[in-house]
Design an enzyme around this catalytic site. Structure first.
Site, PDB file in Angstrom:
ATOM      1  N   HIS A 362     -19.779  92.129  33.864  1.00  0.00           N
ATOM      2  CA  HIS A 362     -19.760  91.100  33.298  1.00  0.00           C
ATOM      3  C   HIS A 362     -21.675  91.335  33.018  1.00  0.00           C
ATOM      4  O   HIS A 362     -22.274  91.683  33.130  1.00  0.00           O
ATOM      5  CB  HIS A 362     -20.816  90.082  34.530  1.00  0.00           C
ATOM      6  CG  HIS A 362     -20.966  88.485  33.450  1.00  0.00           C
ATOM      7  ND1 HIS A 362     -19.678  87.837  33.008  1.00  0.00           N
ATOM      8  CD2 HIS A 362     -21.638  87.979  32.371  1.00  0.00           C
ATOM      9  CE1 HIS A 362     -20.126  87.530  32.472  1.00  0.00           C
ATOM     10  NE2 HIS A 362     -21.591  86.934  32.272  1.00  0.00           N
ATOM     11  N   ALA A 363     -21.418  91.483  30.841  1.00  0.00           N
ATOM     12  CA  ALA A 363     -22.431  91.852  30.808  1.00  0.00           C
ATOM     13  C   ALA A 363     -24.024  91.353  30.970  1.00  0.00           C
ATOM     14  O   ALA A 363     -23.946  90.818  30.914  1.00  0.00           O
ATOM     15  CB  ALA A 363     -22.040  91.787  28.932  1.00  0.00           C
ATOM     16  N   HIS A 392     -24.744  89.071  21.355  1.00  0.00           N
ATOM     17  CA  HIS A 392     -25.581  88.468  22.249  1.00  0.00           C
ATOM     18  C   HIS A 392     -26.442  89.193  23.447  1.00  0.00           C
ATOM     19  O   HIS A 392     -27.924  88.800  23.526  1.00  0.00           O
ATOM     20  CB  HIS A 392     -24.839  87.787  22.753  1.00  0.00           C
ATOM     21  CG  HIS A 392     -24.926  86.774  25.058  1.00  0.00           C
ATOM     22  ND1 HIS A 392     -25.259  85.220  24.237  1.00  0.00           N
ATOM     23  CD2 HIS A 392     -25.316  87.140  25.356  1.00  0.00           C
ATOM     24  CE1 HIS A 392     -25.749  85.132  24.875  1.00  0.00           C
ATOM     25  NE2 HIS A 392     -25.902  85.790  26.162  1.00  0.00           N
ATOM     26  N   GLU A 393     -25.891  90.620  23.881  1.00  0.00           N
ATOM     27  CA  GLU A 393     -27.157  91.171  24.743  1.00  0.00           C
ATOM     28  C   GLU A 393     -28.775  91.367  23.959  1.00  0.00           C
ATOM     29  O   GLU A 393     -29.505  91.447  24.508  1.00  0.00           O
ATOM     30  CB  GLU A 393     -26.388  92.364  25.338  1.00  0.00           C
ATOM     31  CG  GLU A 393     -25.292  90.916  26.374  1.00  0.00           C
ATOM     32  CD  GLU A 393     -25.059  90.536  27.728  1.00  0.00           C
ATOM     33  OE1 GLU A 393     -26.487  90.292  27.486  1.00  0.00           O
ATOM     34  OE2 GLU A 393     -24.611  89.824  27.457  1.00  0.00           O
ATOM     35  N   HIS A 396     -31.113  89.229  24.308  1.00  0.00           N
ATOM     36  CA  HIS A 396     -32.167  89.342  24.922  1.00  0.00           C
ATOM     37  C   HIS A 396     -33.074  90.375  24.828  1.00  0.00           C
ATOM     38  O   HIS A 396     -34.385  90.091  25.162  1.00  0.00           O
ATOM     39  CB  HIS A 396     -30.902  89.447  26.298  1.00  0.00           C
ATOM     40  CG  HIS A 396     -29.967  88.093  26.479  1.00  0.00           C
ATOM     41  ND1 HIS A 396     -30.572  86.477  26.892  1.00  0.00           N
ATOM     42  CD2 HIS A 396     -29.108  88.006  26.816  1.00  0.00           C
ATOM     43  CE1 HIS A 396     -30.573  86.039  27.071  1.00  0.00           C
ATOM     44  NE2 HIS A 396     -28.352  86.581  27.598  1.00  0.00           N
ATOM     45  N   GLU A 420     -31.018  82.402  25.108  1.00  0.00           N
ATOM     46  CA  GLU A 420     -29.293  83.185  25.382  1.00  0.00           C
ATOM     47  C   GLU A 420     -28.434  82.733  24.209  1.00  0.00           C
ATOM     48  O   GLU A 420     -27.944  82.723  23.589  1.00  0.00           O
ATOM     49  CB  GLU A 420     -28.478  82.163  26.091  1.00  0.00           C
ATOM     50  CG  GLU A 420     -28.297  81.929  27.814  1.00  0.00           C
ATOM     51  CD  GLU A 420     -27.885  83.169  27.791  1.00  0.00           C
ATOM     52  OE1 GLU A 420     -26.904  83.686  27.354  1.00  0.00           O
ATOM     53  OE2 GLU A 420     -28.210  83.394  29.264  1.00  0.00           O
ATOM     54  N   HIS A 522     -20.668  82.846  37.076  1.00  0.00           N
ATOM     55  CA  HIS A 522     -21.630  82.466  37.201  1.00  0.00           C
ATOM     56  C   HIS A 522     -22.241  81.657  38.599  1.00  0.00           C
ATOM     57  O   HIS A 522     -23.058  81.852  38.292  1.00  0.00           O
ATOM     58  CB  HIS A 522     -22.773  81.635  36.157  1.00  0.00           C
ATOM     59  CG  HIS A 522     -22.317  82.379  34.603  1.00  0.00           C
ATOM     60  ND1 HIS A 522     -20.904  83.308  34.396  1.00  0.00           N
ATOM     61  CD2 HIS A 522     -23.640  82.843  33.668  1.00  0.00           C
ATOM     62  CE1 HIS A 522     -21.245  83.734  32.716  1.00  0.00           C
ATOM     63  NE2 HIS A 522     -22.251  83.617  32.619  1.00  0.00           N
ATOM     64  N   TYR A 532     -26.102  77.851  28.190  1.00  0.00           N
ATOM     65  CA  TYR A 532     -24.670  77.870  27.452  1.00  0.00           C
ATOM     66  C   TYR A 532     -24.679  77.082  26.412  1.00  0.00           C
ATOM     67  O   TYR A 532     -24.719  77.164  25.307  1.00  0.00           O
ATOM     68  CB  TYR A 532     -23.614  78.527  28.187  1.00  0.00           C
ATOM     69  CG  TYR A 532     -24.705  80.001  28.574  1.00  0.00           C
ATOM     70  CD1 TYR A 532     -24.363  81.362  28.437  1.00  0.00           C
ATOM     71  CD2 TYR A 532     -24.046  79.943  30.110  1.00  0.00           C
ATOM     72  CE1 TYR A 532     -25.128  82.349  28.906  1.00  0.00           C
ATOM     73  CE2 TYR A 532     -24.670  81.312  30.878  1.00  0.00           C
ATOM     74  CZ  TYR A 532     -25.074  82.623  30.041  1.00  0.00           C
ATOM     75  OH  TYR A 532     -25.757  83.589  31.008  1.00  0.00           O
TER      76      TYR A 532
HETATM   77  O1  X8Z Z   1     -22.664  85.011  30.215  1.00  0.00           O
HETATM   78  C1  X8Z Z   1     -22.633  85.376  29.340  1.00  0.00           C
HETATM   79  C2  X8Z Z   1     -23.240  86.666  28.511  1.00  0.00           C
HETATM   80  C3  X8Z Z   1     -24.626  86.598  29.509  1.00  0.00           C
HETATM   81  S1  X8Z Z   1     -25.549  85.853  29.359  1.00  0.00           S
HETATM   82  C4  X8Z Z   1     -22.577  86.843  27.974  1.00  0.00           C
HETATM   83  N1  X8Z Z   1     -21.697  84.098  28.161  1.00  0.00           N
HETATM   84  C5  X8Z Z   1     -21.341  83.873  29.139  1.00  0.00           C
HETATM   85  C6  X8Z Z   1     -20.509  84.038  30.106  1.00  0.00           C
HETATM   86  O2  X8Z Z   1     -20.198  85.205  29.065  1.00  0.00           O
HETATM   87  O3  X8Z Z   1     -19.408  83.006  30.922  1.00  0.00           O
HETATM   88  C7  X8Z Z   1     -22.248  84.876  26.769  1.00  0.00           C
HETATM   89  C8  X8Z Z   1     -21.266  83.061  26.620  1.00  0.00           C
HETATM   90  C9  X8Z Z   1     -21.621  82.551  27.839  1.00  0.00           C
HETATM   91 ZN    ZN Z   2     -26.712  86.023  27.733  1.00  0.00          ZN
END
Ligand code: X8Z
Ligand code: ZN
Length: 623
Positions: A362-363, A392-393, A396, A420, A522, A532
């Site tokens: 997960h990025a 996105h990354e 941060h 975010e 998450h 988000y």
């Molecule tokens: O988890 C993330 C990022 C890292 S903070 C890639 N996002 C959420 C997800 O993937 O569920 C970005 C959008 C929503």
């Molecule tokens: Zn993020």
């Protein structure tokens, strides 16, 4: 222009556990801070207490900064190489960090914030409530909690499902969900990924129990209230804010749902997807149905001009590599006036999935030393989805560098939604004109104005479909953390919210032991998700404000701030402030308003709303 789903995250290397996004000081609770800052007492009345508080905070910041560096390294080692040893080391570092944060938070209670100057009061509040998963001070509690959270993370990171004789990881299963159009296969893979999470459930319930004891010890009624107290207002006001924002955007989601359902019905027939009622969650092109642009091919309008390029194809045709994608993202930020990323970023980041070990794919974006050691961790593939995720990354990382000269407790986003939103805000400037400027498409590939509806639909499938998903994740979690949802009801409560907010149902009844929330990063990763939702509102506000600053007069979706140094300067000023002031002050400086507001996202998609209403005229919308 297909944009696949984001399967990634950012790690907060804060005082506590890994959590997506924010870096050093983790979430800050700033409850009632606005009041504190406006009525700062005369320093002379309480000179001794103020001096003591100042010394205490200096000590606390120094200790936390030192521990954060140690923990960050242990988390990085674990996330980029999951083994029993790295898990144990991360769990140990996590327990030390939690114990330190809890003891400082408890010690801070001896100071009365009402007699402190605004700056010190703000820091005290941040210190008291900045622990995502707090442990009580009972012996052994922090260790038990840390072991559980590390194991949850590792279980998710190493999750596999054997399909057609091959053990597939999340990336591989996600690709099937994104590209297969066979409902039986979609169902099998969707259900298959969810077999990784039932073993997490008991641990998760135990974690909730311990963390709630921790929250209570710190003076919060329960952990959900602690999470909601990081927004410079009382938790109940924040909940009302979220409701207000959702009310602004909900009508557009309802139209999108209705339109998408009709297209799925046309594609798959009544037996698979009825024309009325909820949508089957496995048909939407994303493992969690959180962003839907992978099924653009199914929902694309028949009667409007199509975009003349596909971003994934362009990236591949032009020979982009994962590194080149990151360089391109960096170049956008430097075009705004930001300094290039340090050499160490390129040496230390994990940009592709290593072949020889298990990693958390997960990025995420990291800041290992509060200074210059920023990194990303991604399993980047050359496609449009990851092109956006890279931006996105990097958002941060550029935020982290911009506020690096703030005091330790202010090294954070104005609130977590800001953190975010930064990279996504930049991503909104990836317009056809911008793609032409950087040579990814040619001038004759720039879609004509009458292709806007199609482009907007593609974007809405990600940005609008996402909002009720975000509400579902934390709506579920708030009820779990407050004790309203007991472990026996975890899965039912999840699907109740999936239905209520998103209008979705599973492809078939769920097994009795299912723990479907655990199959979303998450939840086992303990990354709060409201951030988000807020980000998806804020990024459009930022975009609108930036386009106005740039003197843009056309429709918002065609505006790009690429190469605009004036906008870059004001943007940087917002980032540099970090968490040093209440977020409405920071927001006001960049956008001129003190409130989060859904009207920018609505304005952005206005032409699409008209189109959808027209298309849905004969449907019976809702579920
Ligand atoms: O988890 C993330 C990022 C890292 S903070 C890639 N996002 C959420 C997800 O993937 O569920 C970005 C959008 C929503
Ligand atoms: Zn993020």
């Amino acid at each position: 222009m297909k944009r696949l789903t984001l399967t990634s995250s950012v790690i907060a290397l804060s005082l506590v556990l890994a959590s997506c996004a924010a870096p050093e000081s983790s979430e800050a609770t700033k409850t009632d801070l606005a009041e504190t800052t406006t009525e700062a007492p005369a320093e002379t009345d309480h000179a001794a207490e103020i001096a003591e508080a100042r010394a205490f905070l200096e000590m606390a910041e120094a200790k936390l900064a030192a521990q954060s560096k140690i923990a960050a390294q242990a988390y990085w080692n674990q996330a980029t190489n999951i083994t029993e040893e790295t898990n144990a080391a991360a769990a140990e570092a996590g327990a030390v960090s939690t114990k330190l944060a809890v003891s400082l938070a408890n010690e801070s209670k001896k100071f009365d914030v009402d007699v402190l100057p605004a700056d010190l009061a703000r820091k005290m509040n941040i210190l008291r409530s900045s622990i995502t998963i707090p442990a009580p001070s009972t012996p052994g509690a922090a260790e038990e909690l840390s072991k559980i959270t590390t194991n949850l993370d590792a279980t998710y990171g190493t999750g596999k499902f054997t399909y057609k004789g091959e053990a597939l990881n999340l990336d591989q299963l996600s690709t099937i969900i994104e590209t297969s159009r066979d409902p039986e296969e979609l169902k099998a893979v969707w259900e298959g990924w969810r077999t990784i999470s039932p073993p997490m459930k008991d641990d998760y319930a135990r974690m909730v129990e311990i963390a709630n004891e921790g929250a209570e010890e710190l003076g919060f009624p329960s952990l959900d209230q602690m999470w909601l107290s990081g927004y410079d207002m009382p938790p109940e006001d924040m909940e009302a804010e979220v409701e207000r924002l959702w009310t602004q955007v909900e009508p557009l989601y309802k139209e999108l749902h209705c339109y998408t359902r009709a297209k799925l019905n046309e594609k798959y027939g009544d037996d698979v997807q009825p024309r009325t009622g909820p949508i089957r969650a496995d048909l939407l092109g994303n493992m969690w149905a959180q962003q839907w642009s992978s099924i653009y091919d199914i929902v694309k309008p028949a009667d409007v001009v199509a975009p003349s390029y596909d971003l994934t194809e362009q990236l591949q045709e032009k020979g982009y590599t994962p590194i080149k994608m990151v360089e391109t993202g960096e170049a956008f930020f430097t075009s705004l006036g930001f300094d290039p990323l340090p050499k160490t970023f390129w040496e230390r980041s994990m940009i592709v999935r290593p072949a020889d070990r298990e990693v958390v794919c997960h990025a995420s974006a990291w800041d290992l030393d509060d200074e210059d050691d920023v990194r990303i961790k991604m399993c980047t593939e050359v496609n449009a989805e990851d092109f956006y995720t890279v931006h996105h990354e990097l958002g941060h990382n550029f935020y982290q560098r911009a506020y690096k000269d703030q005091d330790y407790l202010y090294k954070n986003g104005a609130h977590d939604g800001f953190h975010e939103a930064i990279g996504d805000f930049v991503g909104l400037s990836i317009t056809p004109i911008y793609l032409q400027q950087i040579g990814l498409i040619t001038e004759d590939q720039i879609p004509p104005a009458d292709a806007d509806t199609a482009l907007l639909l593609n974007t809405a499938l990600d940005k609008i479909a996402f909002l009720p998903f975000a509400l579902t994740v934390d709506g579920w979690r708030w009820d779990v953390l407050s004790g309203k949802t007991a472990p026996e009801a975890y899965n039912q409560a999840w699907w109740d919210l999936r239905l209520k907010n998103q209008g979705l149902v599973p492809p078939a009844p769920r097994p009795a032991d299912a723990f479907d929330p655990g199959a979303k990063y998450h939840v086992p990763g303990n990354t709060p998700y409201l951030r988000y939702f807020l980000s998806y509102i804020l990024q459009f506000q930022f975009h609108k404000a930036a386009c106005e600053q740039a003197g843009w007069e056309g429709p918002l979706h065609r505006c790009s701030i690429y190469d605009n140094k004036e906008v870059g300067e004001r943007f940087n000023a917002m980032l540099e402030a970090g968490a040093s002031e209440p977020w409405p002050d920071t927001l006001e400086k960049f956008t001129g308003t003190r409130q989060m507001d859904g009207s920018a996202i609505i304005e952005y998609f206005d032409p699409l709303m008209l189109y959808l209403k027209d298309q849905n005229a004969d449907e019976s919308c809702g579920w």
